[in-house]
Scaffold this active site. Structure first.
Site, short mmCIF file in Angstrom:
data_model
loop_
_atom_site.label_atom_id
_atom_site.label_comp_id
_atom_site.label_asym_id
_atom_site.label_seq_id
_atom_site.Cartn_x
_atom_site.Cartn_y
_atom_site.Cartn_z
N CYS A 29 11.73 -20.78 31.25
CA CYS A 29 10.83 -19.55 31.24
C CYS A 29 9.52 -19.79 31.95
O CYS A 29 8.74 -20.51 31.36
CB CYS A 29 10.50 -19.09 29.73
SG CYS A 29 9.85 -17.68 29.57
N ARG A 39 26.71 -7.36 28.92
CA ARG A 39 25.75 -7.03 30.16
C ARG A 39 25.64 -8.10 31.09
O ARG A 39 25.63 -9.33 30.84
CB ARG A 39 24.40 -6.70 29.33
CG ARG A 39 23.28 -6.27 30.43
CD ARG A 39 21.88 -5.83 29.60
NE ARG A 39 22.19 -4.87 28.80
CZ ARG A 39 21.77 -4.80 27.60
NH1 ARG A 39 20.97 -5.57 27.00
NH2 ARG A 39 21.84 -3.63 26.63
#
Length: 335
Positions: free
Chosen positions: A64, A265
Site C-alpha cells: 500500500c 469483482r
C-alpha cells in the site's frame, strides 16, 4: 428441472484444490456455467470508488502506497467535505454506477468528528439512490450499527491473503482482526465485501486458503473483489512481477464456482488489461467492476467510464440496474 449448483459453506481444502487445479479451459467452462445459473451474464455491476481521506496511514501493509512509513508519490489528503463527496456520487450515478464506495486511509474508525462526517456522507449518498459502501479500516460492532442506521449497504474489508501468509505482508494487525471486523459488519446487518490480492509473493496454496476462508464463512461475502497487485513505487513490493492475467482468470473462476451467489469483482489491475483479457474475466464469472474518470481521487487508477462503455458495447454487456430502476447514462461524446 432446476439443476442449479448448491450454495455451500462446507467446502474442504481438498475440494477447493481440485477446482483450482482443473485445466484452465475446463475451469472457465464450469465457472461460466455456474455464472449463468445464478446471474444474468449480460449485466455488470458498476461501482465507483472515491478516496475520501488519502495517505498517512500508520499500518505497514507491504502493498500500500498510503502507508505513512513508505516514500511514495501519493499525497496526503485530509477528509473531504460532505458536499464534495455527494457531488462525486451524483456524477458517478449519472455515469452509470449503481454503487458508490468511500475509502479512508485509517487503521481503524475512531468515534470523533471525522466519523460523524462519514455518517453524514453515507446518509447523503443513500438519499440520491445509490448503494453505499465504505472501507474505513477496523470497526467495532457499535460503529457498524451507526453506519447501518445511516443507510450503509456494504462494508469492504479484504482478507488480502491467506492466514498463513498474512504476517509476511502486514505486521501491524492480525488476520483475526480482519475476521473480527467482518463479523461486526455481519452482526449489524450490513452486507460484506471481502476478497484479496494476488501477486504478493504468495503460493498457490495461499490463494486456495484465502478462497477457502471466504467460502466457508457462515454467509459468503455478497461481493468478492479479486485484485492484482498494483506495484506502487516506494513500497516493499514495488519490484514484484506483474500478475499474469490467466492467474486472475483462474482466481475469478474458482471464486465463482465456490461462491455462486456472490458478485465477483474484477478490481485492481484492470488498468493493465486489454478488453480481450477483461472479456475472459467476465466469461469466467466476474460481474462487477470499479470504474471512474482517470482524474478522480483514486489511489489505484482504473479505466475511464467512456472506455468501459465502449468495451461493454463490444462485448454485448450492460450496466446492472439498482432495484430494476433504469439508470440514465451520461453521453461519452460530451466528455
Amino acid at each position: 428441472m432446476n439443476t442449479r449448483i448448491e450454495l455451500r459453506n462446507n467446502w474442504s481444502k481438498e475440494e477447493v484444490e481440485e477446482v483450482y487445479n482443473l485445466p484452465l479451459l475446463e475451469l472457465i467452462y464450469k465457472a461460466a456455467t455456474v455464472h449463468r445459473e445464478w446471474h444474468n451474464p449480460e449485466e455488470i455491476q458498476i461501482s465507483t470508488l472515491l478516496s475520501i481521506k488519502t495517505g498517512g496511514c500508520p499500518e505497514d501493509c507491504s502493498y500500500c502506497g498510503q502507508a505513512a512509513r513508505y516514500h511514495t508519490d501519493i499525497k496526503v489528503q485530509a477528509l473531504l467535505s460532505t458536499e464534495k463527496v455527494i457531488e462525486h456520487a451524483q456524477k458517478a450515478k449519472e455515469s452509470g454506477s449503481s454503487r458508490f464506495c468511500m475509502a479512508a486511509a485509517w487503521r481503524e474508525v475512531r468515534n470523533n468528528r471525522d466519523f460523524d462526517r462519514v455518517i453524514d456522507m453515507v446518509k447523503g449518498v443513500n438519499e440520491i439512490g445509490m448503494e453505499v459502501c465504505c472501507t474505513l479500516g477496523m470497526l467495532t460492532e457499535e460503529q457498524a450499527m451507526r453506519l447501518q442506521e445511516a443507510g450503509l449497504y456494504a462494508y469492504n474489508h479484504n482478507l488480502d491473503t491467506s492466514e498463513q501468509y498474512y504476517e509476511e505482508i502486514i505486521s501491524t494487525r492480525t488476520f483475526d482482526n480482519r475476521i473480527n471486523t467482518i463479523n461486526n459488519v455481519r452482526k449489524a446487518g450490513i452486507t460484506v465485501c471481502s476478497g484479496g490480492i494476488i501477486g504478493l509473493g504468495e503460493t498457490h496454496t495461499d490463494r486456495i486458503s484465502m478462497l477457502l476462508t471466504l467460502a466457508t464463512m457462515p454467509e459468503h461475502p455478497e461481493s468478492v473483489p479479486i485484485n492484482a497487485l498494483a506495484r506502487v513505487e516506494g513500497t516493499p513490493l514495488e519490484n514484484n512481477a506483474k500478475v499474469d492475467t490467466w492467474e486472475m482468470i483462474r482466481m475469478i473462476a474458482v471464486a465463482r464456482i465456490i461462491m455462486p451467489s456472490s458478485m465477483i469483482r474484477l478490481s485492481a489491475g484492470r488498468i493493465e488489461m486489454t478488453d480481450f483479457e477483461q472479456g475472459w474475466c467476465f466469461m469466467a464469472g466476474a460481474n462487477s467492476i470499479f470504474t471512474g474518470e482517470r482524474e478522480t481521487l483514486l489511489v489505484t487508477p482504473n479505466p475511464g467510464v467512456c472506455e468501459d462503455m465502449q468495451m461493454f458495447t463490444t462485448l454485448g454487456l450492460k450496466p446492472m440496474k439498482k432495484e430494476n430502476k433504469t439508470t440514465e447514462m451520461s453521453s461519452c461524446e460530451d466528455k
